[in-house]
Structure formats: structure tokens, C-alpha cells
Design a protein around this motif. Sequence first.
Motif, PDB file in Angstrom:
ATOM      1  N   THR A  38       0.842  -1.188   0.000  1.00 16.11           N
ATOM      2  CA  THR A  38       0.000   0.000   0.000  1.00 16.11           C
ATOM      3  C   THR A  38       0.885   1.248   0.000  1.00 16.11           C
ATOM      4  OG1 THR A  38      -0.122   0.264   2.398  1.00 16.11           O
ATOM      5  CG2 THR A  38      -1.754  -1.215   1.360  1.00 16.11           C
ATOM      6  N   ILE A  39       0.304   2.356  -0.373  1.00 18.66           N
ATOM      7  CA  ILE A  39       1.068   3.604  -0.409  1.00 18.66           C
ATOM      8  C   ILE A  39       1.637   3.930   0.978  1.00 18.66           C
ATOM      9  CG2 ILE A  39      -0.984   5.052  -0.097  1.00 18.66           C
ATOM     10  CD1 ILE A  39       0.428   7.136  -1.923  1.00 18.66           C
ATOM     11  N   MET A  57      -5.664   9.979   4.023  1.00 16.19           N
ATOM     12  CA  MET A  57      -6.493   8.893   3.501  1.00 16.19           C
ATOM     13  C   MET A  57      -7.709   8.680   4.401  1.00 16.19           C
ATOM     14  SD  MET A  57      -3.902   6.007   1.917  1.00 16.19           S
ATOM     15  CE  MET A  57      -3.518   5.343   3.492  1.00 16.19           C
ATOM     16  N   ASP A  60     -10.984  11.202   4.176  1.00 15.19           N
ATOM     17  CA  ASP A  60     -12.012  10.985   3.156  1.00 15.19           C
ATOM     18  C   ASP A  60     -12.484  12.298   2.534  1.00 15.19           C
ATOM     19  OD1 ASP A  60     -13.439   9.168   1.601  1.00 15.19           O
ATOM     20  OD2 ASP A  60     -15.233   9.410   2.818  1.00 15.19           O
ATOM     21  N   ALA A  64      -7.791  13.096   0.419  1.00  9.37           N
ATOM     22  CA  ALA A  64      -7.841  11.648   0.192  1.00  9.37           C
ATOM     23  C   ALA A  64      -7.875  11.339  -1.297  1.00  9.37           C
ATOM     24  CB  ALA A  64      -9.046  11.044   0.903  1.00  9.37           C
ATOM     25  N   ILE A  65      -8.550  12.170  -2.055  1.00 10.57           N
ATOM     26  CA  ILE A  65      -8.622  11.974  -3.510  1.00 10.57           C
ATOM     27  C   ILE A  65      -7.246  12.107  -4.136  1.00 10.57           C
ATOM     28  CG2 ILE A  65      -9.551  12.943  -5.661  1.00 10.57           C
ATOM     29  CD1 ILE A  65     -12.056  13.749  -3.954  1.00 10.57           C
ATOM     30  N   VAL A  67      -4.282  11.778  -2.616  1.00  4.81           N
ATOM     31  CA  VAL A  67      -3.441  10.667  -2.150  1.00  4.81           C
ATOM     32  C   VAL A  67      -3.786   9.406  -2.941  1.00  4.81           C
ATOM     33  CG1 VAL A  67      -2.883   9.155  -0.202  1.00  4.81           C
ATOM     34  CG2 VAL A  67      -3.040  11.630   0.141  1.00  4.81           C
ATOM     35  N   ASP A  68      -5.063   9.192  -3.203  1.00  7.70           N
ATOM     36  CA  ASP A  68      -5.480   8.034  -3.987  1.00  7.70           C
ATOM     37  C   ASP A  68      -4.947   8.121  -5.421  1.00  7.70           C
ATOM     38  OD1 ASP A  68      -6.930   5.531  -4.182  1.00  7.70           O
ATOM     39  OD2 ASP A  68      -8.292   6.621  -5.507  1.00  7.70           O
ATOM     40  N   GLN A  69      -4.937   9.304  -5.980  1.00  8.76           N
ATOM     41  CA  GLN A  69      -4.376   9.485  -7.327  1.00  8.76           C
ATOM     42  C   GLN A  69      -2.886   9.128  -7.336  1.00  8.76           C
ATOM     43  OE1 GLN A  69      -5.415  13.577  -8.030  1.00  8.76           O
ATOM     44  NE2 GLN A  69      -7.372  13.048  -8.975  1.00  8.76           N
ATOM     45  N   ASN A  71      -1.430   7.114  -5.208  1.00  6.24           N
ATOM     46  CA  ASN A  71      -1.398   5.673  -4.999  1.00  6.24           C
ATOM     47  C   ASN A  71      -1.570   4.933  -6.334  1.00  6.24           C
ATOM     48  OD1 ASN A  71      -1.461   3.217  -3.388  1.00  6.24           O
ATOM     49  ND2 ASN A  71      -3.639   3.176  -3.833  1.00  6.24           N
ATOM     50  N   GLU A  72      -2.555   5.327  -7.104  1.00  8.19           N
ATOM     51  CA  GLU A  72      -2.779   4.690  -8.407  1.00  8.19           C
ATOM     52  C   GLU A  72      -1.566   4.861  -9.324  1.00  8.19           C
ATOM     53  OE1 GLU A  72      -6.439   5.978 -10.171  1.00  8.19           O
ATOM     54  OE2 GLU A  72      -7.625   5.283  -8.466  1.00  8.19           O
ATOM     55  N   HIS A  75       1.267   2.557  -8.531  1.00 11.28           N
ATOM     56  CA  HIS A  75       0.989   1.144  -8.814  1.00 11.28           C
ATOM     57  C   HIS A  75       0.770   0.876 -10.302  1.00 11.28           C
ATOM     58  CE1 HIS A  75       0.150   0.952  -4.448  1.00 11.28           C
ATOM     59  NE2 HIS A  75       0.579  -0.279  -4.598  1.00 11.28           N
TER      60      HIS A  75
END
Length: 81
Positions: A38-39, A57, A60, A64-65, A67-69, A71-72, A75
Motif C-alpha cells: 500500500t502507499i 487517507m 475521506d 484523500a482523492i 493521495v489516492d491518485q 497511490n494509483e 501502482h
Amino acid sequence: MSGVRPRMTHLFEQLGLDASEAAIQQFIETHQLNAETTIAEAEFWTEAQRQFIVEKMKSDGSWAIVVDQLNESLHEDSVSR
């Protein structure tokens, strides 16, 4: 920075990293994670950076958006295999 929607450059600034477009791209290319990592578990973060990522994260919210970007992006190689 309230009222301003966080962007990837803001995230990198908050993490104490070079926030230029070229530096962000290079960071992503050179810090790819395997699918199981995981990130927040990535070995390259300092403890303060890790705590910031985990906190954002869990929030929310807009952060969080972003950080999720990231993360993607970190990966991408594991997904394309």
C-alpha cells in the motif's frame, strides 16, 4: 490553503518533496510499488510523510482523492503486468 482544492503539486509540497511537474513524474517513475504494497507501507517515506498520508487517507476529503491518485500512479507498473 483552505478553500483551495488540493492538487498533486500541493501534496508533494506538504510531503516536503520537489513539486515541479518533472520531479513529480520522475518520483512516480522511480518509486513504483508492487501490487501488495500500500502507499502507506512504502519504504521510501519518512515517518512524518507516512503519518501525513495515513491521516489524509482517513479524512475521506479532498486530500484523500489526491493521495489516492498518487497511490494509483505508484501502482501503474503492477497493474499493467
